[in-house]
Scaffold this motif. Structure first.
Motif, PDB file in Angstrom:
ATOM      1  N   GLU A 181       0.823  -1.213   0.000  1.00 33.71           N
ATOM      2  CA  GLU A 181       0.000   0.000   0.000  1.00 33.71           C
ATOM      3  C   GLU A 181       0.861   1.269   0.000  1.00 33.71           C
ATOM      4  OE1 GLU A 181      -3.754   2.051   0.267  1.00 33.71           O
ATOM      5  OE2 GLU A 181      -3.401  -0.112   0.085  1.00 33.71           O
ATOM      6  N   LYS A 182       1.885   1.282   0.822  1.00 34.35           N
ATOM      7  CA  LYS A 182       2.679   2.497   1.032  1.00 34.35           C
ATOM      8  C   LYS A 182       3.734   2.718  -0.052  1.00 34.35           C
ATOM      9  CE  LYS A 182       5.973   4.428   4.395  1.00 34.35           C
ATOM     10  NZ  LYS A 182       6.691   4.144   5.679  1.00 34.35           N
ATOM     11  N   LEU A 183       4.416   1.651  -0.493  1.00 32.25           N
ATOM     12  CA  LEU A 183       5.571   1.789  -1.377  1.00 32.25           C
ATOM     13  C   LEU A 183       5.295   1.397  -2.824  1.00 32.25           C
ATOM     14  CD1 LEU A 183       8.291   0.214   0.970  1.00 32.25           C
ATOM     15  CD2 LEU A 183       7.555   2.604   0.833  1.00 32.25           C
ATOM     16  N   ILE A 184       4.496   0.359  -3.021  1.00 32.90           N
ATOM     17  CA  ILE A 184       4.292  -0.176  -4.367  1.00 32.90           C
ATOM     18  C   ILE A 184       3.167   0.539  -5.103  1.00 32.90           C
ATOM     19  CG2 ILE A 184       3.757  -2.249  -5.712  1.00 32.90           C
ATOM     20  CD1 ILE A 184       6.524  -2.200  -4.323  1.00 32.90           C
ATOM     21  N   LEU A 185       2.056   0.748  -4.431  1.00 36.20           N
ATOM     22  CA  LEU A 185       0.882   1.308  -5.096  1.00 36.20           C
ATOM     23  C   LEU A 185       1.158   2.655  -5.779  1.00 36.20           C
ATOM     24  CD1 LEU A 185      -1.911   0.190  -5.577  1.00 36.20           C
ATOM     25  CD2 LEU A 185      -2.718   1.382  -3.532  1.00 36.20           C
ATOM     26  N   PRO A 186       1.966   3.547  -5.182  1.00 35.89           N
ATOM     27  CA  PRO A 186       2.246   4.810  -5.883  1.00 35.89           C
ATOM     28  C   PRO A 186       2.975   4.618  -7.211  1.00 35.89           C
ATOM     29  CG  PRO A 186       2.763   5.014  -3.551  1.00 35.89           C
ATOM     30  CD  PRO A 186       2.508   3.557  -3.799  1.00 35.89           C
ATOM     31  N   GLY A 187       3.673   3.504  -7.371  1.00 33.26           N
ATOM     32  CA  GLY A 187       4.405   3.254  -8.612  1.00 33.26           C
ATOM     33  C   GLY A 187       3.660   2.396  -9.612  1.00 33.26           C
ATOM     34  N   VAL A 188       2.378   2.208  -9.391  1.00 35.92           N
ATOM     35  CA  VAL A 188       1.561   1.399 -10.302  1.00 35.92           C
ATOM     36  C   VAL A 188       0.816   2.314 -11.270  1.00 35.92           C
ATOM     37  CG1 VAL A 188      -0.465  -0.132 -10.447  1.00 35.92           C
ATOM     38  CG2 VAL A 188       1.297  -0.534  -8.704  1.00 35.92           C
ATOM     39  N   THR A 189       0.918   2.021 -12.559  1.00 34.76           N
ATOM     40  CA  THR A 189       0.011   2.615 -13.539  1.00 34.76           C
ATOM     41  C   THR A 189      -1.197   1.701 -13.612  1.00 34.76           C
ATOM     42  OG1 THR A 189       1.671   3.812 -14.809  1.00 34.76           O
ATOM     43  CG2 THR A 189      -0.315   3.112 -15.987  1.00 34.76           C
ATOM     44  N   HIS A 190      -2.368   2.276 -13.432  1.00 34.39           N
ATOM     45  CA  HIS A 190      -3.564   1.468 -13.150  1.00 34.39           C
ATOM     46  C   HIS A 190      -4.275   1.040 -14.440  1.00 34.39           C
ATOM     47  CE1 HIS A 190      -3.080   2.153  -8.871  1.00 34.39           C
ATOM     48  NE2 HIS A 190      -2.762   3.397  -9.180  1.00 34.39           N
ATOM     49  N   TRP A 191      -3.776  -0.070 -14.970  1.00 30.82           N
ATOM     50  CA  TRP A 191      -4.377  -0.643 -16.179  1.00 30.82           C
ATOM     51  C   TRP A 191      -5.827  -1.046 -15.946  1.00 30.82           C
ATOM     52  CZ3 TRP A 191      -1.936  -1.979 -20.989  1.00 30.82           C
ATOM     53  CH2 TRP A 191      -0.603  -1.581 -21.093  1.00 30.82           C
ATOM     54  N   GLN A 192      -6.197  -1.306 -14.702  1.00 33.72           N
ATOM     55  CA  GLN A 192      -7.568  -1.720 -14.424  1.00 33.72           C
ATOM     56  C   GLN A 192      -8.489  -0.541 -14.104  1.00 33.72           C
ATOM     57  OE1 GLN A 192      -8.045  -4.834 -15.278  1.00 33.72           O
ATOM     58  NE2 GLN A 192      -5.828  -4.853 -15.578  1.00 33.72           N
ATOM     59  N   SER A 193      -7.988   0.680 -14.263  1.00 38.21           N
ATOM     60  CA  SER A 193      -8.846   1.851 -14.077  1.00 38.21           C
ATOM     61  C   SER A 193      -9.797   1.990 -15.259  1.00 38.21           C
ATOM     62  CB  SER A 193      -7.993   3.124 -13.970  1.00 38.21           C
ATOM     63  OG  SER A 193      -8.810   4.282 -14.018  1.00 38.21           O
ATOM     64  N   PRO A 194     -11.052   2.338 -15.001  1.00 31.82           N
ATOM     65  CA  PRO A 194     -11.973   2.567 -16.121  1.00 31.82           C
ATOM     66  C   PRO A 194     -11.613   3.813 -16.931  1.00 31.82           C
ATOM     67  CG  PRO A 194     -13.015   3.126 -14.034  1.00 31.82           C
ATOM     68  CD  PRO A 194     -11.718   2.455 -13.686  1.00 31.82           C
ATOM     69  N   ASN A 195     -10.650   4.605 -16.445  1.00 30.35           N
ATOM     70  CA  ASN A 195     -10.170   5.774 -17.180  1.00 30.35           C
ATOM     71  C   ASN A 195      -8.870   5.494 -17.927  1.00 30.35           C
ATOM     72  OD1 ASN A 195     -12.268   7.608 -16.256  1.00 30.35           O
ATOM     73  ND2 ASN A 195     -11.297   7.469 -14.247  1.00 30.35           N
ATOM     74  N   PHE A 196      -8.532   4.223 -18.077  1.00 27.43           N
ATOM     75  CA  PHE A 196      -7.354   3.811 -18.837  1.00 27.43           C
ATOM     76  C   PHE A 196      -7.762   3.659 -20.303  1.00 27.43           C
ATOM     77  CE2 PHE A 196      -4.278   1.054 -20.727  1.00 27.43           C
ATOM     78  CZ  PHE A 196      -3.074   1.280 -20.058  1.00 27.43           C
ATOM     79  N   PHE A 197      -7.271   4.560 -21.145  1.00 24.65           N
ATOM     80  CA  PHE A 197      -7.602   4.527 -22.575  1.00 24.65           C
ATOM     81  C   PHE A 197      -6.344   4.393 -23.432  1.00 24.65           C
ATOM     82  CE2 PHE A 197     -10.999   7.105 -20.559  1.00 24.65           C
ATOM     83  CZ  PHE A 197     -12.092   6.322 -20.878  1.00 24.65           C
TER      84      PHE A 197
END
Length: 504
Positions: free
Chosen positions: A96-112
């Motif tokens: 949550e603290k270290l990894i999540l900020p470095g994730v590009t969220h392919w599963q976001s509904p705003n990923f185009f």
């Protein structure tokens, strides 16, 4: 609520108790196994599933494109590994603290951006089961279910996509799950190379005379395949395209004739159903007829757009597929099956197996010798293989053909609506035909304006777009296909694009 916080530090593993074979006394061992016990696994597993469910429910709240700077994630990690094991709660807290900020969220509904790379509940759970079973399915005998389920699901997909019957395992062909379309293309090229040389190039190497044909819009994986297969980039012919960015069969035929007259040996043509750059559709039937006249292997790459063939109304986009020697599409793109899962079929499995089969003594077994089973190690580059068909089986059974078609049609509808908004705005133009779920468009202000719009949007975190170059012009791409994208997300994307255009 982040459910992993409920997982306290696990109690130490109790010393094991055994009965001495020499007396009735109980001997207590102080030896620690270091393994996670079944009860610990159950408890931590629930925490991970809860975390994933929480993540999915809040993914829309994160900036789609990671906002970290190069090296920032590594700088946040300890320089040396831990000398002693840590609690599982600490691991999840650091995710949550270290990894999540470095994730590009392919599963976001705003990923185009790029193309969809979808995960879904049934796919994730199928993958979890595959990991839990820990199968290495290189041979039928190393886990019969791994092989036979894969064969069965690949036959299901032949029916679901309306592919020719020759790709079924009950005919001369069959299907196998690869990691990506790049690996599928390489396998097709290797089989084509061997067929064109009478199965001698594996033994003697290539002689520099083999030639491969792609369009100027074909995915770069074919160039890499030519390099790996020993054919060489100089023997890769880039065939010009028409106004719709599709391969020109007449130009292909002329190039093949010229190469033959020069003493070269044409071996493979790759035609694409939905190019990565613009979703262009090569004319499979016309290209296939050229291949048939010259006895060339025809590989059809339908990596993303192949999923659309679930819907009968889109199958005209690959008319002529019955002429293909091999075909590939990626359920891990648009069919809600988490990465990696790429489906590859051949019309003549003997050609593929003869190209890739090696049988050292340590792999010999009675089932293989009987010839009654499939050993998928002979169908691709690597020896070892995971139980990928489980997640694909779960996805197909959960959604059913009806559910899969519903989402494909909705994504296409949303993309077509977006294209109409672009066409109705005098500041923008649609830059290429949009037959399915990808819209290529640009601001009429030129490359600098389009780059500024894209950069500003991506920095904002509101959505994520990528670009291509069509006819020398920088062009924006909006790909609608993420599993949870709805109308409101596409509407918001268009609103934000217009806002940034207004700032120019």
């Amino acid at each position: 609520m982040n459910h992993f916080q409920t997982s306290d530090v696990a109690p130490p593993t109790p010393p094991s108790a055994t009965i001495s074979p020499y007396s009735a006394e109980v001997i207590v061992s102080d030896e620690k196994s270091f393994h996670m016990t079944p009860d610990e696994f159950r408890r931590h597993g629930h925490a991970v599933v809860d975390w994933i469910a929480d993540y999915q429910s809040r993914v829309e709240s994160f900036p789609v494109l990671s906002q970290v700077k190069p090296g920032e994630i590594r700088a946040s990690l300890p320089a040396s590994p831990p000398a002693h094991g840590e609690s599982f709660a600490a691991l999840l807290q650091d995710v949550e603290k270290l990894i999540l900020p470095g994730v590009t969220h392919w599963q976001s509904p705003n990923f185009f951006a790029y193309f969809p790379c979808n995960a879904s509940g049934p796919g994730i759970l199928g993958d979890l089961l595959s990991s839990g079973l820990g199968v290495q399915g290189m041979l039928w005998s190393t886990s019969p279910a791994c092989t036979e389920l894969e064969t069965h699901v690949m036959d299901w997909l032949v029916e679901m996509l309306g592919l020719p019957a020759k790709f079924r395992s009950s005919s001369t062909g069959g299907g196998v799950i690869q990691d990506t379309a790049s690996s599928a293309a390489l396998c097709a090229l290797l089989a084509a190379r061997e067929r064109a040389t009478g199965y001698t190039s594996n033994q003697k190497g290539c002689d520099g005379r083999l030639v491969v044909y792609v369009s100027t819009q074909t995915h770069s994986s074919l160039e890499k395949a030519a390099m790996i297969a020993g054919i060489g980039k100089d023997n890769l012919r880039l065939i010009e395209v028409d106004q719709n960015l599709a391969m020109r069969p007449d130009a292909l035929a002329r190039q093949i004739e010229a190469d033959k007259q020069a003493g070269l040996t044409p071996c493979l043509v790759c035609a694409t159903v939905g190019t990565t750059s613009s979703n262009a559709m090569d004319p499979i039937a016309a290209v296939g007829e050229v291949c048939r006249r010259h006895n060339l292997w025809l590989h059809v790459d339908a990596a993303m757009s192949g999923t659309a063939m679930l819907c009968p109304e889109f199958r005209h986009l690959q008319n002529g597929v019955e002429l293909a020697d091999s075909y590939n599409f990626n359920p891990h793109k648009w069919m809600f099956t988490n990465f990696d899962c790429s489906c590859f079929w051949v019309a003549d499995r003997k050609a593929l197996i003869q190209t890739l089969s090696i049988l050292p003594e340590y792999l010999r077994n009675q089932a293989t010798e009987s010839g009654a089973v499939i050993d998928y190690r002979d169908w691709h580059i690597q020896l070892g293989r995971r139980f990928r068909s489980l997640k694909l089986w779960f996805v197909i059974r959960h959604y059913g053909v009806e559910g899969l078609r519903h989402h494909v049609r909705e994504h296409v509808r949303l993309a077509q609506q977006f294209a109409k908004w672009v066409q109705s705005d005098s500041r923008f133009e649609v830059a290429a035909p949009a037959p399915l779920n990808l819209v290529c468009f640009r601001h009429k202000g030129g490359d600098t304006a389009n780059q500024a719009i894209m950069d500003s949007l991506n920095r904002s975190g509101d959505l994520y777009l990528t670009h291509t170059k069509l006819n020398g012009k920088l062009t924006l791409r909006l790909s609608v296909g993420q599993a949870n994208t709805q109308g409101r997300h596409v509407e918001k994307a268009w609103k934000r694009i217009c806002e940034e255009a207004g700032k120019l």
